[in-house]
Design a protein around this motif. Structure first.
Motif, PDB file in Angstrom:
ATOM      1  N   ASN A  26       0.858  -1.166   0.000  1.00 32.21           N
ATOM      2  CA  ASN A  26       0.000   0.000   0.000  1.00 32.21           C
ATOM      3  C   ASN A  26       0.904   1.229   0.000  1.00 32.21           C
ATOM      4  O   ASN A  26       1.229   1.763   1.038  1.00 32.21           O
ATOM      5  CB  ASN A  26      -0.918   0.007   1.222  1.00 32.21           C
ATOM      6  CG  ASN A  26      -1.892   1.162   1.182  1.00 32.21           C
ATOM      7  OD1 ASN A  26      -1.866   1.981   0.282  1.00 32.21           O
ATOM      8  ND2 ASN A  26      -2.743   1.233   2.172  1.00 32.21           N
ATOM      9  N   THR A  27       1.335   1.640  -1.183  1.00 29.93           N
ATOM     10  CA  THR A  27       2.247   2.769  -1.281  1.00 29.93           C
ATOM     11  C   THR A  27       1.546   4.047  -1.707  1.00 29.93           C
ATOM     12  O   THR A  27       2.165   5.086  -1.795  1.00 29.93           O
ATOM     13  CB  THR A  27       3.380   2.463  -2.283  1.00 29.93           C
ATOM     14  OG1 THR A  27       2.797   2.115  -3.533  1.00 29.93           O
ATOM     15  CG2 THR A  27       4.249   1.325  -1.782  1.00 29.93           C
ATOM     16  N   ASP A  28       0.249   3.992  -1.970  1.00 35.13           N
ATOM     17  CA  ASP A  28      -0.497   5.175  -2.356  1.00 35.13           C
ATOM     18  C   ASP A  28      -0.631   6.093  -1.150  1.00 35.13           C
ATOM     19  O   ASP A  28      -1.306   5.778  -0.177  1.00 35.13           O
ATOM     20  CB  ASP A  28      -1.885   4.774  -2.876  1.00 35.13           C
ATOM     21  CG  ASP A  28      -2.716   5.972  -3.296  1.00 35.13           C
ATOM     22  OD1 ASP A  28      -3.914   5.778  -3.540  1.00 35.13           O
ATOM     23  OD2 ASP A  28      -2.186   7.096  -3.373  1.00 35.13           O
ATOM     24  N   GLU A  29       0.012   7.218  -1.205  1.00 37.73           N
ATOM     25  CA  GLU A  29       0.038   8.157  -0.085  1.00 37.73           C
ATOM     26  C   GLU A  29      -1.360   8.634   0.304  1.00 37.73           C
ATOM     27  O   GLU A  29      -1.622   8.940   1.444  1.00 37.73           O
ATOM     28  CB  GLU A  29       0.916   9.351  -0.474  1.00 37.73           C
ATOM     29  CG  GLU A  29       1.291  10.239   0.666  1.00 37.73           C
ATOM     30  CD  GLU A  29       2.293   9.612   1.611  1.00 37.73           C
ATOM     31  OE1 GLU A  29       2.228   9.917   2.812  1.00 37.73           O
ATOM     32  OE2 GLU A  29       3.126   8.822   1.170  1.00 37.73           O
ATOM     33  N   TYR A  30      -2.256   8.693  -0.644  1.00 39.46           N
ATOM     34  CA  TYR A  30      -3.577   9.241  -0.379  1.00 39.46           C
ATOM     35  C   TYR A  30      -4.665   8.196  -0.600  1.00 39.46           C
ATOM     36  O   TYR A  30      -5.690   8.462  -1.197  1.00 39.46           O
ATOM     37  CB  TYR A  30      -3.809  10.470  -1.267  1.00 39.46           C
ATOM     38  CG  TYR A  30      -2.749  11.511  -1.051  1.00 39.46           C
ATOM     39  CD1 TYR A  30      -2.760  12.304   0.091  1.00 39.46           C
ATOM     40  CD2 TYR A  30      -1.714  11.673  -1.955  1.00 39.46           C
ATOM     41  CE1 TYR A  30      -1.780  13.246   0.325  1.00 39.46           C
ATOM     42  CE2 TYR A  30      -0.721  12.622  -1.741  1.00 39.46           C
ATOM     43  CZ  TYR A  30      -0.760  13.402  -0.598  1.00 39.46           C
ATOM     44  OH  TYR A  30       0.216  14.324  -0.369  1.00 39.46           O
ATOM     45  N   LEU A 102       7.181  -3.030   7.197  1.00 41.19           N
ATOM     46  CA  LEU A 102       6.212  -1.940   7.286  1.00 41.19           C
ATOM     47  C   LEU A 102       6.685  -0.708   6.524  1.00 41.19           C
ATOM     48  O   LEU A 102       5.881  -0.039   5.869  1.00 41.19           O
ATOM     49  CB  LEU A 102       5.922  -1.598   8.750  1.00 41.19           C
ATOM     50  CG  LEU A 102       5.115  -2.653   9.502  1.00 41.19           C
ATOM     51  CD1 LEU A 102       4.976  -2.284  10.968  1.00 41.19           C
ATOM     52  CD2 LEU A 102       3.746  -2.872   8.866  1.00 41.19           C
ATOM     53  N   LEU A 103       7.978  -0.399   6.596  1.00 40.07           N
ATOM     54  CA  LEU A 103       8.492   0.758   5.852  1.00 40.07           C
ATOM     55  C   LEU A 103       8.306   0.586   4.354  1.00 40.07           C
ATOM     56  O   LEU A 103       8.028   1.544   3.636  1.00 40.07           O
ATOM     57  CB  LEU A 103       9.964   0.993   6.178  1.00 40.07           C
ATOM     58  CG  LEU A 103      10.275   1.566   7.545  1.00 40.07           C
ATOM     59  CD1 LEU A 103      11.777   1.735   7.722  1.00 40.07           C
ATOM     60  CD2 LEU A 103       9.562   2.893   7.775  1.00 40.07           C
ATOM     61  N   LYS A 104       8.443  -0.651   3.875  1.00 38.99           N
ATOM     62  CA  LYS A 104       8.282  -0.926   2.444  1.00 38.99           C
ATOM     63  C   LYS A 104       6.813  -0.942   2.032  1.00 38.99           C
ATOM     64  O   LYS A 104       6.497  -0.728   0.874  1.00 38.99           O
ATOM     65  CB  LYS A 104       8.914  -2.269   2.085  1.00 38.99           C
ATOM     66  CG  LYS A 104      10.417  -2.270   2.152  1.00 38.99           C
ATOM     67  CD  LYS A 104      10.956  -3.647   1.845  1.00 38.99           C
ATOM     68  CE  LYS A 104      12.456  -3.695   1.992  1.00 38.99           C
ATOM     69  NZ  LYS A 104      12.997  -5.037   1.766  1.00 38.99           N
ATOM     70  N   LYS A 111       4.319   6.693  11.060  1.00 48.07           N
ATOM     71  CA  LYS A 111       5.376   6.489  12.037  1.00 48.07           C
ATOM     72  C   LYS A 111       5.209   5.059  12.537  1.00 48.07           C
ATOM     73  O   LYS A 111       4.110   4.642  12.903  1.00 48.07           O
ATOM     74  CB  LYS A 111       5.248   7.458  13.203  1.00 48.07           C
ATOM     75  CG  LYS A 111       6.321   7.257  14.263  1.00 48.07           C
ATOM     76  CD  LYS A 111       6.079   8.151  15.464  1.00 48.07           C
ATOM     77  CE  LYS A 111       7.149   8.055  16.518  1.00 48.07           C
ATOM     78  NZ  LYS A 111       7.555   6.753  16.950  1.00 48.07           N
ATOM     79  N   VAL A 112       6.295   4.299  12.527  1.00 48.16           N
ATOM     80  CA  VAL A 112       6.254   2.896  12.922  1.00 48.16           C
ATOM     81  C   VAL A 112       7.002   2.725  14.238  1.00 48.16           C
ATOM     82  O   VAL A 112       8.109   3.227  14.401  1.00 48.16           O
ATOM     83  CB  VAL A 112       6.886   2.004  11.825  1.00 48.16           C
ATOM     84  CG1 VAL A 112       6.961   0.558  12.274  1.00 48.16           C
ATOM     85  CG2 VAL A 112       6.102   2.129  10.522  1.00 48.16           C
ATOM     86  N   ASP A 113       6.385   2.007  15.158  1.00 44.42           N
ATOM     87  CA  ASP A 113       6.982   1.731  16.454  1.00 44.42           C
ATOM     88  C   ASP A 113       6.888   0.221  16.688  1.00 44.42           C
ATOM     89  O   ASP A 113       5.804  -0.356  16.604  1.00 44.42           O
ATOM     90  CB  ASP A 113       6.212   2.495  17.539  1.00 44.42           C
ATOM     91  CG  ASP A 113       6.824   2.379  18.910  1.00 44.42           C
ATOM     92  OD1 ASP A 113       8.035   2.089  19.022  1.00 44.42           O
ATOM     93  OD2 ASP A 113       6.086   2.591  19.894  1.00 44.42           O
TER      94      ASP A 113
END
Length: 151
Positions: A26-30, A102-104, A111-113
């Protein structure tokens, strides 16, 4: 490196039934669809355990749907992992795998924790400190060793 497994006979849990999802980032920012707990779980459920390559983090209940927290409105995701043993030697590595995936997969606004579950590991504070250090995470994710491992 010691080739003997620390947890030679881990408990393998049955998979829970859920919705079927195709593996797509899911790379679609919007994106019109909000990202929820189940979506994050489905991004992570098939990550292989570093010690038992035939088993996933879901198989060992290192992560569960309940261990994922998401606030789409605040662009925040927290994953709490539970190592299989209190003296597991790879929780930081598992955390890095989760973080990398998650970053990919998530839009950059998130923000990932990633944390170790309270009371689940002998060096919980040290592992959480490592996983909370963004500079360390960035350096590890660029390391050729970790790049090979993640791929």
């Amino acid at each position: 490196m010691n080739s003997r497994l620390v947890n030679e006979n881990p408990i393998v849990y049955p998979k829970k039934q859920g919705r079927v999802r195709t593996d797509q980032s899911n790379t679609d920012e919007y994106s019109a669809e909000p990202i929820d707990q189940l979506e994050i779980f489905y991004i992570l459920f098939n990550i292989k355990d570093p010690e038992h390559s035939e088993l996933t983090l879901e198989d060992l209940r290192v992560i569960t749907k309940e261990s994922v927290e998401v606030d789409d409105a605040k662009s925040y995701v927290r994953v709490t992992l539970t190592p299989t043993l209190p003296h597991c030697h790879v929780p930081h590595l598992i955390g890095l795998c989760i973080y990398s995936k998650l970053l990919k997969s998530l839009p950059t606004r998130f923000k990932v924790d990633v944390r170790v579950a309270p009371g689940s590991h002998a060096t919980e504070a040290a592992v959480n400190k490592q996983l909370g250090d963004k500079e360390r995470i960035a350096a590890a994710l660029e390391s050729p060793y970790f790049v090979d491992l993640f791929n």
